[in-house]
Design a protein around this motif. Structure first.
Motif, PDB file in Angstrom:
ATOM      1  N   GLU A 197       0.833  -1.206   0.000  1.00  0.00           N
ATOM      2  CA  GLU A 197       0.000   0.000   0.000  1.00  0.00           C
ATOM      3  C   GLU A 197       0.870   1.258   0.000  1.00  0.00           C
ATOM      4  OE1 GLU A 197      -2.413   1.879   3.531  1.00  0.00           O
ATOM      5  OE2 GLU A 197      -3.583   0.242   2.640  1.00  0.00           O
ATOM      6  N   ALA A 198       1.865   1.295   0.872  1.00  0.00           N
ATOM      7  CA  ALA A 198       2.754   2.453   0.938  1.00  0.00           C
ATOM      8  C   ALA A 198       3.567   2.593  -0.346  1.00  0.00           C
ATOM      9  CB  ALA A 198       3.682   2.333   2.150  1.00  0.00           C
ATOM     10  N   SER A 199       4.018   1.468  -0.894  1.00  0.00           N
ATOM     11  CA  SER A 199       4.805   1.484  -2.119  1.00  0.00           C
ATOM     12  C   SER A 199       3.974   1.970  -3.298  1.00  0.00           C
ATOM     13  CB  SER A 199       5.359   0.080  -2.389  1.00  0.00           C
ATOM     14  OG  SER A 199       6.294   0.094  -3.434  1.00  0.00           O
ATOM     15  N   ASP A 200       2.736   1.482  -3.405  1.00  0.00           N
ATOM     16  CA  ASP A 200       1.856   1.947  -4.483  1.00  0.00           C
ATOM     17  C   ASP A 200       1.600   3.446  -4.368  1.00  0.00           C
ATOM     18  OD1 ASP A 200       1.555  -0.381  -5.971  1.00  0.00           O
ATOM     19  OD2 ASP A 200      -0.275  -1.004  -4.938  1.00  0.00           O
ATOM     20  N   ASP A 201       1.397   3.935  -3.144  1.00  0.00           N
ATOM     21  CA  ASP A 201       1.194   5.380  -2.943  1.00  0.00           C
ATOM     22  C   ASP A 201       2.424   6.161  -3.409  1.00  0.00           C
ATOM     23  OD1 ASP A 201      -1.313   4.899  -1.882  1.00  0.00           O
ATOM     24  OD2 ASP A 201      -0.690   5.215   0.207  1.00  0.00           O
ATOM     25  N   PHE A 202       3.604   5.672  -3.062  1.00  0.00           N
ATOM     26  CA  PHE A 202       4.851   6.340  -3.456  1.00  0.00           C
ATOM     27  C   PHE A 202       5.032   6.299  -4.977  1.00  0.00           C
ATOM     28  CE2 PHE A 202       9.341   6.008  -4.580  1.00  0.00           C
ATOM     29  CZ  PHE A 202       9.812   7.225  -4.100  1.00  0.00           C
ATOM     30  N   ILE A 231      14.242   3.351  -9.457  1.00  0.00           N
ATOM     31  CA  ILE A 231      14.888   2.438  -8.496  1.00  0.00           C
ATOM     32  C   ILE A 231      15.614   3.181  -7.377  1.00  0.00           C
ATOM     33  CG2 ILE A 231      16.718   0.686  -8.233  1.00  0.00           C
ATOM     34  CD1 ILE A 231      13.990  -0.422  -9.172  1.00  0.00           C
ATOM     35  N   PRO A 232      16.442   4.198  -7.647  1.00  0.00           N
ATOM     36  CA  PRO A 232      17.084   4.903  -6.523  1.00  0.00           C
ATOM     37  C   PRO A 232      16.064   5.554  -5.577  1.00  0.00           C
ATOM     38  CG  PRO A 232      18.159   5.481  -8.584  1.00  0.00           C
ATOM     39  CD  PRO A 232      16.927   4.696  -8.933  1.00  0.00           C
ATOM     40  N   ALA A 233      15.006   6.100  -6.134  1.00  0.00           N
ATOM     41  CA  ALA A 233      13.969   6.718  -5.308  1.00  0.00           C
ATOM     42  C   ALA A 233      13.226   5.661  -4.496  1.00  0.00           C
ATOM     43  CB  ALA A 233      13.001   7.508  -6.187  1.00  0.00           C
ATOM     44  N   GLN A 234      12.936   4.521  -5.113  1.00  0.00           N
ATOM     45  CA  GLN A 234      12.243   3.437  -4.412  1.00  0.00           C
ATOM     46  C   GLN A 234      13.114   2.904  -3.274  1.00  0.00           C
ATOM     47  OE1 GLN A 234       9.136   2.402  -4.655  1.00  0.00           O
ATOM     48  NE2 GLN A 234       9.213   0.524  -3.465  1.00  0.00           N
ATOM     49  N   LEU A 235      14.409   2.762  -3.517  1.00  0.00           N
ATOM     50  CA  LEU A 235      15.307   2.293  -2.459  1.00  0.00           C
ATOM     51  C   LEU A 235      15.340   3.281  -1.296  1.00  0.00           C
ATOM     52  CD1 LEU A 235      18.268   0.864  -4.555  1.00  0.00           C
ATOM     53  CD2 LEU A 235      16.613  -0.435  -3.178  1.00  0.00           C
ATOM     54  N   ALA A 236      15.389   4.553  -1.586  1.00  0.00           N
ATOM     55  CA  ALA A 236      15.372   5.577  -0.522  1.00  0.00           C
ATOM     56  C   ALA A 236      14.048   5.506   0.243  1.00  0.00           C
ATOM     57  CB  ALA A 236      15.582   6.966  -1.113  1.00  0.00           C
ATOM     58  N   PHE A 237      12.938   5.315  -0.467  1.00  0.00           N
ATOM     59  CA  PHE A 237      11.636   5.177   0.171  1.00  0.00           C
ATOM     60  C   PHE A 237      11.624   3.960   1.097  1.00  0.00           C
ATOM     61  CE2 PHE A 237       7.674   2.742  -0.065  1.00  0.00           C
ATOM     62  CZ  PHE A 237       6.859   3.573   0.685  1.00  0.00           C
ATOM     63  N   GLU A 238      12.136   2.819   0.613  1.00  0.00           N
ATOM     64  CA  GLU A 238      12.152   1.605   1.423  1.00  0.00           C
ATOM     65  C   GLU A 238      13.064   1.753   2.632  1.00  0.00           C
ATOM     66  OE1 GLU A 238      13.067  -1.509  -1.383  1.00  0.00           O
ATOM     67  OE2 GLU A 238      11.074  -1.401  -2.289  1.00  0.00           O
ATOM     68  N   ASP A 239      14.207   2.430   2.447  1.00  0.00           N
ATOM     69  CA  ASP A 239      15.088   2.708   3.591  1.00  0.00           C
ATOM     70  C   ASP A 239      14.352   3.530   4.643  1.00  0.00           C
ATOM     71  OD1 ASP A 239      17.204   1.326   2.429  1.00  0.00           O
ATOM     72  OD2 ASP A 239      18.205   3.140   1.685  1.00  0.00           O
ATOM     73  N   ALA A 240      13.623   4.545   4.196  1.00  0.00           N
ATOM     74  CA  ALA A 240      12.864   5.396   5.121  1.00  0.00           C
ATOM     75  C   ALA A 240      11.759   4.595   5.808  1.00  0.00           C
ATOM     76  CB  ALA A 240      12.277   6.596   4.378  1.00  0.00           C
ATOM     77  N   LEU A 241      11.125   3.708   5.081  1.00  0.00           N
ATOM     78  CA  LEU A 241      10.075   2.872   5.656  1.00  0.00           C
ATOM     79  C   LEU A 241      10.649   1.990   6.772  1.00  0.00           C
ATOM     80  CD1 LEU A 241       7.042   2.248   5.134  1.00  0.00           C
ATOM     81  CD2 LEU A 241       7.803   0.414   3.632  1.00  0.00           C
ATOM     82  N   LEU A 242      11.790   1.358   6.514  1.00  0.00           N
ATOM     83  CA  LEU A 242      12.416   0.509   7.527  1.00  0.00           C
ATOM     84  C   LEU A 242      12.967   1.325   8.687  1.00  0.00           C
ATOM     85  CD1 LEU A 242      14.247  -2.182   5.366  1.00  0.00           C
ATOM     86  CD2 LEU A 242      12.119  -2.421   6.677  1.00  0.00           C
ATOM     87  N   ALA A 243      13.369   2.564   8.420  1.00  0.00           N
ATOM     88  CA  ALA A 243      13.901   3.423   9.483  1.00  0.00           C
ATOM     89  C   ALA A 243      12.834   3.749  10.526  1.00  0.00           C
ATOM     90  CB  ALA A 243      14.475   4.707   8.887  1.00  0.00           C
ATOM     91  N   GLU A 244      11.553   3.628  10.150  1.00  0.00           N
ATOM     92  CA  GLU A 244      10.464   3.866  11.101  1.00  0.00           C
ATOM     93  C   GLU A 244      10.377   2.762  12.155  1.00  0.00           C
ATOM     94  OE1 GLU A 244       6.761   4.380   9.027  1.00  0.00           O
ATOM     95  OE2 GLU A 244       7.545   6.019   7.811  1.00  0.00           O
ATOM     96  N   ALA A 245      10.905   1.588  11.837  1.00  0.00           N
ATOM     97  CA  ALA A 245      10.835   0.453  12.757  1.00  0.00           C
ATOM     98  C   ALA A 245      12.024   0.484  13.713  1.00  0.00           C
ATOM     99  CB  ALA A 245      10.846  -0.851  11.962  1.00  0.00           C
ATOM    100  N   PRO A 246      11.862  -0.094  14.894  1.00  0.00           N
ATOM    101  CA  PRO A 246      12.998  -0.173  15.817  1.00  0.00           C
ATOM    102  C   PRO A 246      14.145  -0.958  15.184  1.00  0.00           C
ATOM    103  CG  PRO A 246      10.946  -0.861  16.895  1.00  0.00           C
ATOM    104  CD  PRO A 246      10.651  -0.693  15.433  1.00  0.00           C
ATOM    105  N   THR A 247      15.362  -0.499  15.384  1.00  0.00           N
ATOM    106  CA  THR A 247      16.542  -1.129  14.781  1.00  0.00           C
ATOM    107  C   THR A 247      16.595  -2.617  15.090  1.00  0.00           C
ATOM    108  OG1 THR A 247      17.731   0.943  14.975  1.00  0.00           O
ATOM    109  CG2 THR A 247      19.070  -1.032  14.661  1.00  0.00           C
TER     110      THR A 247
END
Length: 182
Positions: free
Chosen positions: A49-54, A135-151
């Motif tokens: 859902e988040a990926s489709d929105d992005f 692809i570079p934008a999608q990778l940055a988006f996915e990095d940001a998505l994972l950054a929301e979760a506890p390490t």
């Protein structure tokens, strides 16, 4: 930390609630697998859902990006059947994506010289350019998505998921000598 976060930590998530409810109704059953499988399904849906929105800003869905990026990585043009198998997607979904992407001038189909009933897929120059932009934008988006979760929730997760998917993907392969039509 707000009240909603405090409540989630003490009461758990939606899946914890499902497990408690089922355990109350059916104490004779073990609902451990529900905790894993339903969290994977929920995580997948939330990510999609988040990926489709992005990706909407690029005029793409996650499924279409998966098709384009698979073609971009391919050394040789794949057939639609091979693409469906690679992406674990129904052939009808792949056909819809291919039709939409071809109509936008992002890929072409040519007759497969090994089987005239089949086609081979290739990105156009516009398709390559779009993938290389996204692809570079999608990778940055996915990095940001994972950054929301506890390490600690993310560390080692790729390896654990790989162990699961490897076993399940091996189970999808036909046994040696097995008939493909049966």
């Amino acid at each position: 930390m707000n009240q909603d976060t405090d409540a989630t930590l003490t009461e758990g998530d939606v899946v914890d609630s499902m497990q408690r409810e089922w355990t109350r109704l059916r104490p004779d059953l073990d609902f451990t697998s529900l905790g894993v499988v339903h969290r994977l399904l929920r995580a997948s849906r939330l990510i999609l859902e988040a990926s489709d929105d992005f990706l909407a800003a690029y005029g793409l869905t996650r499924g279409e990006l998966d098709v384009l990026s698979t073609l971009r990585r391919s050394d040789a043009p794949p057939s639609p059947t091979t693409l469906a198998r690679t992406l674990l997607a129904p052939r009808s979904a792949i056909t819809m994506r291919l039709n939409a992407l071809q109509a936008r001038g992002l890929l072409t189909r040519s007759t497969n010289p090994a089987d005239a009933r089949s086609s081979l897929l290739m990105l156009t120059d516009a398709g390559v350019a779009l993938v290389d932009e996204v692809i570079p934008a999608q990778l940055a988006f996915e990095d940001a998505l994972l950054a929301e979760a506890p390490t600690e929730a993310v560390e080692g997760l790729a390896g654990r998921l790989r162990a699961l998917t490897t076993v399940w993907e091996q189970g999808r392969r036909p046994a040696p000598g097995a008939r493909k039509d049966g």
